[in-house]
Design an enzyme around this catalytic site. Sequence first.
Site, PDB file in Angstrom:
ATOM      1  N   GLU A 157       9.243   8.561  -0.504  1.00 19.68           N
ATOM      2  CA  GLU A 157       9.995   8.162   0.693  1.00 19.68           C
ATOM      3  C   GLU A 157      11.509   8.303   0.508  1.00 19.68           C
ATOM      4  O   GLU A 157      12.245   7.309   0.486  1.00 19.68           O
ATOM      5  CB  GLU A 157       9.625   6.739   1.119  1.00 19.68           C
ATOM      6  N   GLU A 186      -0.138   7.719   2.777  1.00 17.44           N
ATOM      7  CA  GLU A 186      -0.344   6.269   2.662  1.00 17.44           C
ATOM      8  C   GLU A 186      -0.675   5.739   4.049  1.00 17.44           C
ATOM      9  O   GLU A 186      -0.113   6.211   5.043  1.00 17.44           O
ATOM     10  CB  GLU A 186       0.937   5.544   2.210  1.00 17.44           C
TER      11      GLU A 186
HETATM   12  C1  GLA Z   1       5.911   2.455   1.270  1.00 16.83           C
HETATM   13  C2  GLA Z   1       5.913   2.906  -0.175  1.00 16.83           C
HETATM   14  C3  GLA Z   1       4.821   2.286  -0.999  1.00 16.83           C
HETATM   15  C4  GLA Z   1       4.608   0.845  -0.628  1.00 16.83           C
HETATM   16  C5  GLA Z   1       4.318   0.749   0.834  1.00 16.83           C
HETATM   17  C6  GLA Z   1       3.992  -0.646   1.303  1.00 16.83           C
HETATM   18  O1  GLA Z   1       5.232   3.276   2.079  1.00 16.83           O
HETATM   19  O2  GLA Z   1       5.815   4.300  -0.284  1.00 16.83           O
HETATM   20  O3  GLA Z   1       5.195   2.394  -2.356  1.00 16.83           O
HETATM   21  O4  GLA Z   1       5.753   0.119  -0.949  1.00 16.83           O
HETATM   22  O5  GLA Z   1       5.469   1.169   1.530  1.00 16.83           O
HETATM   23  O6  GLA Z   1       3.694  -0.654   2.673  1.00 16.83           O
END
Ligand code: GLA
Length: 692
Positions: free
Chosen positions: A178, A327
């Site tokens: 991210e 994710e």
């Molecule tokens: C982000 C991060 C993850 C985690 C999630 C929790 O997407 O990439 O490492 O912290 O948030 O929702």
Amino acid sequence: MRPVSFVVPFVLAGVLALTASVPAPAQATAYPDKPPILLGAAWYPEQWPESQWEPDLALMEAAHIHLVRVGEFAWSTMEPSEGHYEFAWLDRAIALAAKHHICVVLGTPTAAPPAWLTTKYPDTLRVDENGRRDEHGNRQQFSFASTRYRHFAHDIAEQMAIHFGHNPDVVGWQLDNEYAEPSFDPEAKAQFHAWLQKKYGTIANLNQHWATAYWSQTYDNFDEIPVRSDHENPALLLEWKRFVSDTWKSYSVNQISAIRPHADPRQFITTNTMGWFDGFDEYVVHSVLDKAAWDDYISTDHYDPADNGARHDLTRGFKRQNFWVMETEPAFVNWRPTNTPLEKGQVRDMAWQAIGHGSDAVEYWQWRSAPNGQEEYHGVLIGIDGKPVPVYDEVKQVGAEFEKAGAALAGTSPHSSVAIIQSYDSRWAIDFQRHSAKFDPVEELVAFYRPLREQTQAVDIVSPDAPLDQYKLVVAPALNVLPQSLADHLIAYVKAGGHLVLGPRSGMKDEYNALNPQRQPGPLADLLGANVSQFYALDEDVPVSGDLGNGTANIWAETLSPSSSDTHTLLTYGPSNGWLDNQPAIVTRMVGKGSITYIGAWLDQPLLDSITAHFVHEAGVQPILPGVPDGVEVCQRTSEQNAGSGKYVLILINHTTTNQHIALPSAMTDLLNSGSVSSVDLPKYGVAVLQN
Ligand code: GLA
């Protein structure tokens, strides 16, 4: 002490050549022994004693999980001290996963530098806009522009690639995690100045485009230019965002150059993005990546299928190919003020929506609660005790369904004849100077997306320079930055018979965020045969009426002034502040078989719905499955652009809480329940996957 002479450009040239030779990724996963549509989870084996791995993997296998993402954030375990690499544990974790028919995406761990690194080399730490340097802790505390940090990132990525680049169970790479915050450290500032110098050549040229006579901003040298992301000359602000985009791109290239020479071409390289996040231009960064992937967390307290679907379509547009959900939430997250769960059934609903919009994988974050750390409350599939939590069974059902429907979905993608243009330049330009506080360019885009998606059941969201020939209708909700080159692209589209609809604030700025010399829509005004005589911020409803219906404008209203006899007014403002009274709010003009329309106001949703319906009809776009009940989403994946030939899969999702009956035009094979059906009955949050 490491040398700091690492120079990004040599890497850039080499890697662009390398990535260009890599075959385009397939439109669905194709791994021997794995279903073409993958269910996965983020697994952090470094957080657990090895004795726990086998039971965890057995539970994954039982849930039909065939994919794990590992390694992300594990820098201190992979390189416990400078230059000493420990990969044996990861070899064992990958081998054990493979034993359970689970393949692996490896994350480079660069979002979480180890303490030895930031302690010995504090210059690698990020500096915020107020000049405060981060301390070690949390994550993402590095400077994206730091040459020294990039050297370390290159080394760890290269060592990983040497070790795992030919591992048959590693299917791809996720760079970092991210990408988000830029740094304002002295090195980043110097790079910004060099970037400006390269772009503008001379300071006189920059002064001219930025109109720096205003407020005595005239610069004598590039290094006098302030580095800010707010409260500055709009040209500077836009160029800063573009610099940040290029810097994240070169940050990616730095790691790609480490991985690609040692990795099999079948291993893709991606990063995980964040939906509408606009910290940089995703199209720029994705120009060096093989695949798009995103982290799908609902954007409000409750699941909004239209907004979520739009973010899938946005991500699919980054490479105009299928993508992965890297994710997603197993019912809830831990970072909202109140982390309400998705309702029972909505986790499955969301998983199938992802597939319907072109994802080939859905991965849950995360598999199991970490024993400690900042995310102890986050949703998981397995509790701290190693036993399933309630949502595990729903995810297991999704996995079983992915296995059933995978073969039919392999090699298929969504195809659309309607596109929405999404421009980061325009979003930024509006956000720098909203003028009307509620004018959120994403909300405006979604206001157009909602009815278009419902009326046509397939919408692409694309960059301004994307090829447009496949589209019958192109909508640019607020294309504020519209230089001549982009206008030429759109003019060619309309002259070739396309239907172009521009939303409010379009065509105001040139590529330097300066006012276009012609009034809005600037270089499209001649084609439209009209321009904007004045814009107005609104804080109350203004009545509008005309051929396209009645309703209200709010937030924004522009009066249009036609100059051509064949430019027609479709909607007019009613009595309000005097300036708007009886003035045109929407004008349109036929251009051969095509048309150009300008909508000058932010309109209420029911009126906008009927306006988009008009243009969908005018462009001759048909819904995929007419007559479905409200709240039932229709997604289509086909192997060809033309749905009449090749593979054809329909995914129907009932986002409502009541049973819904859907009649099919002809009998189809029900892939989840077997048998041939000519209609389906979907319970609350029910899903059907059908093949012709
Ligand atoms: C982000 C991060 C993850 C985690 C999630 C929790 O997407 O990439 O490492 O912290 O948030 O929702």
